[in-house]
Scaffold this motif. Structure first.
Motif, mmCIF file in Angstrom:
data_model
loop_
_atom_site.group_PDB
_atom_site.id
_atom_site.type_symbol
_atom_site.label_atom_id
_atom_site.label_comp_id
_atom_site.label_asym_id
_atom_site.label_seq_id
_atom_site.Cartn_x
_atom_site.Cartn_y
_atom_site.Cartn_z
ATOM 1 N N UNK A 97 0.862 -1.180 0.000
ATOM 2 C CA UNK A 97 0.000 0.000 0.000
ATOM 3 C C UNK A 97 0.895 1.225 0.000
ATOM 4 N N UNK A 98 0.530 2.220 -0.761
ATOM 5 C CA UNK A 98 1.371 3.414 -0.901
ATOM 6 C C UNK A 98 1.176 4.350 0.293
ATOM 7 N N UNK A 99 1.656 3.911 1.448
ATOM 8 C CA UNK A 99 1.569 4.727 2.647
ATOM 9 C C UNK A 99 0.230 4.585 3.345
ATOM 10 N N UNK A 100 -0.086 5.569 4.177
ATOM 11 C CA UNK A 100 -1.330 5.535 4.940
ATOM 12 C C UNK A 100 -2.398 6.418 4.324
ATOM 13 N N UNK A 101 -2.024 7.185 3.288
ATOM 14 C CA UNK A 101 -2.999 7.972 2.555
ATOM 15 C C UNK A 101 -3.158 9.386 3.081
ATOM 16 N N UNK A 102 -3.110 10.348 2.177
ATOM 17 C CA UNK A 102 -3.409 11.741 2.508
ATOM 18 C C UNK A 102 -4.408 12.265 1.473
ATOM 19 N N UNK A 103 -4.998 13.405 1.753
ATOM 20 C CA UNK A 103 -5.948 13.999 0.807
ATOM 21 C C UNK A 103 -5.169 14.705 -0.310
ATOM 22 N N UNK A 104 -4.754 13.923 -1.304
ATOM 23 C CA UNK A 104 -3.896 14.487 -2.338
ATOM 24 C C UNK A 104 -4.666 15.356 -3.328
ATOM 25 N N UNK A 105 -5.994 15.285 -3.290
ATOM 26 C CA UNK A 105 -6.776 16.152 -4.170
ATOM 27 C C UNK A 105 -6.588 17.629 -3.847
ATOM 28 N N UNK A 106 -6.090 17.923 -2.632
ATOM 29 C CA UNK A 106 -5.824 19.319 -2.270
ATOM 30 C C UNK A 106 -4.753 19.950 -3.154
ATOM 31 N N UNK A 107 -3.949 19.119 -3.833
ATOM 32 C CA UNK A 107 -2.912 19.652 -4.715
ATOM 33 C C UNK A 107 -3.525 20.513 -5.818
ATOM 34 N N UNK A 108 -4.757 20.212 -6.187
ATOM 35 C CA UNK A 108 -5.413 20.928 -7.278
ATOM 36 C C UNK A 108 -5.977 22.280 -6.838
ATOM 37 N N UNK A 109 -6.064 22.492 -5.528
ATOM 38 C CA UNK A 109 -6.677 23.732 -5.032
ATOM 39 C C UNK A 109 -5.655 24.733 -4.504
ATOM 40 N N UNK A 110 -4.399 24.322 -4.365
ATOM 41 C CA UNK A 110 -3.365 25.204 -3.813
ATOM 42 C C UNK A 110 -3.099 26.368 -4.771
ATOM 43 N N UNK A 111 -3.089 27.586 -4.236
ATOM 44 C CA UNK A 111 -2.914 28.776 -5.076
ATOM 45 C C UNK A 111 -1.688 29.575 -4.632
ATOM 46 N N UNK A 112 -1.195 30.395 -5.540
ATOM 47 C CA UNK A 112 -0.070 31.278 -5.232
ATOM 48 C C UNK A 112 -0.456 32.287 -4.156
#
Length: 389
Positions: A178-193
């Motif tokens: 399993x690739x780790x314990x899992x994080x909410x990686x969908x937040x990568x799409x919302x990060x702004x400058x």
């Protein structure tokens, strides 16, 4: 009405809090009565407030809590012996459908008692202590792991190096990656400058720093394994007073790291936050994140830094290089070589923040918590069926 019971066993409450919230909820949704056992007295890297908040959450969720005296490492032999007896008593009384163990000492005690009481056991290995880059003394643990693998129904490993090793040399009935314990990686799409600019200003204000400074961030306990020392040494080598290093974590090396910064005459550029739950805000503030560990299973801190938009410089070891998939995400370095890290800092510290390209995001979604939860549900379902049969 009879309800199936399951036990989650870890050494410390902090480990239980960081990695098992969602497992508890998955099991409850599968109609298990969930018991947890860990050391809630010497609770690890949590703050006292966070430890109590987690205990409150457990009781609110209807989880049965058992405080056991497991100590990390060899710890106190008497404490671990008392923990062994308590675990044995628990298994006799509660008749668990299965046990899910984490952390080295807890996994040894739990598997031995599970075997004695004929309880199926899942073991999630959050990075074997022995690896290609570990000290030779760490390999003294291998015979114990090899022996206990014969009584492990399900072994889960969280990085590719451990998975390949386990497939070749260990003997658990089932071995899964399993690739780790899992994080909410969908937040990568919302990060702004704009978020970066605002968080960066707040961090500069916290430490009364000028507007034009560049900020390096590391998250991790202050221990030899996390290796913050190498970053401090590299900071000295780049000879730039406008670069500041912020470390979030607690641990026994705080005085040593402060003294080292003082000896190198850069104490005004090294800042300590202690334990914090505001990791996303910290990562958003960073111009560069560094994960200099000597050993990791699959570090959540590095994944969260990438997700939050920071460029990651990480040790070239298993559990970090798994997710530094290309130069768009970050770069790796020898964690013993401060000169190599200094060169990478010179190359990257002034680069503007950039969004990950779609290929990188696609490659990293394997670490998303929805994917991990789906795999974990399948494991719990499988062992439940096998136990019923």
């Amino acid at each position: 009405m009879f309800q199936k019971k399951v036990l989650i066993l870890t050494s410390t409450a902090s480990f239980l809090a960081q990695f098992n919230h969602r497992n508890i909820e998955i099991l409850q949704n599968m109609n298990y009565e969930v018991h947890v056992a860990a050391n809630f007295t010497h609770y690890g890297t949590l703050s006292g407030k966070s430890n109590q908040k987690f205990i409150d959450w457990l009781y609110k969720k209807g989880v049965v809590v058992h405080d056991v005296s497991i100590r990390r490492g060899l710890g106190n032999l008497l404490d671990n012996l008392n923990a062994l007896l308590k675990i044995n008593k628990l298994m006799k009384q509660e008749q668990f459908s299965f046990v899910h163990v984490h952390t080295p000492i807890a996994s040894v005690l739990g598997r031995v008692m599970a075997f004695k009481n004929r309880v199926p056991v899942i073991y999630t290995a959050h990075g074997f202590h022995f690896s290609k880059t570990s000290a030779k003394v760490n390999w003294l643990i291998f015979p114990i792991e090899w022996s206990l693998s014969y009584i492990t129904q399900q072994l889960i490993v969280i990085n590719q190096e451990d998975y390949l090793f386990a497939r070749r040399h260990l003997h658990a009935k089932s071995i899964d990656y399993q690739a780790g314990v899992g994080i909410n990686f969908n937040l990568v799409k919302t990060t702004t400058l704009a978020e970066h600019i605002e968080a960066n200003k707040a961090l500069r204000d916290k430490f009364n720093l000028p507007d034009d400074v560049r900020i390096i961030v590391s998250v991790g306990e202050l221990s030899a394994r996390k290796n913050h020392r190498i970053v401090i040494e590299s900071l000295k080598k780049i000879e730039r007073t406008d670069v500041h290093y912020v470390i979030a974590g607690k641990g026994h090396l705080l005085s040593y790291l402060k003294s080292l910064a003082g000896e190198l005459d850069i104490e005004s550029q090294v800042h300590f936050i202690n334990y914090t739950t505001a990791i996303r805000r910290l990562n958003l503030a960073a111009d560069v994140a560094i994960l200099p560990s000597l050993r990791e299973g699959l570090s959540r801190a590095g994944l969260e830094a990438i997700r939050d938009g920071a460029y990651l410089l990480g040790s070239d070891i298993r559990g970090i290089k798994d997710y530094i998939v290309n130069d768009n995400v970050g770069k790796t370095f020898d964690p013993h070589d401060s000169e190599a890290l200094a060169k990478l800092l010179i190359q990257t510290i002034d680069e503007p923040r950039h969004k990950l390209n779609q290929q990188s995001i696609d490659n990293l979604m394997i670490f998303d918590r929805k994917n991990i939860d789906r795999q974990m549900r399948a494991v719990y379902k499988k062992i439940g069926i096998e136990n019923a049969n």
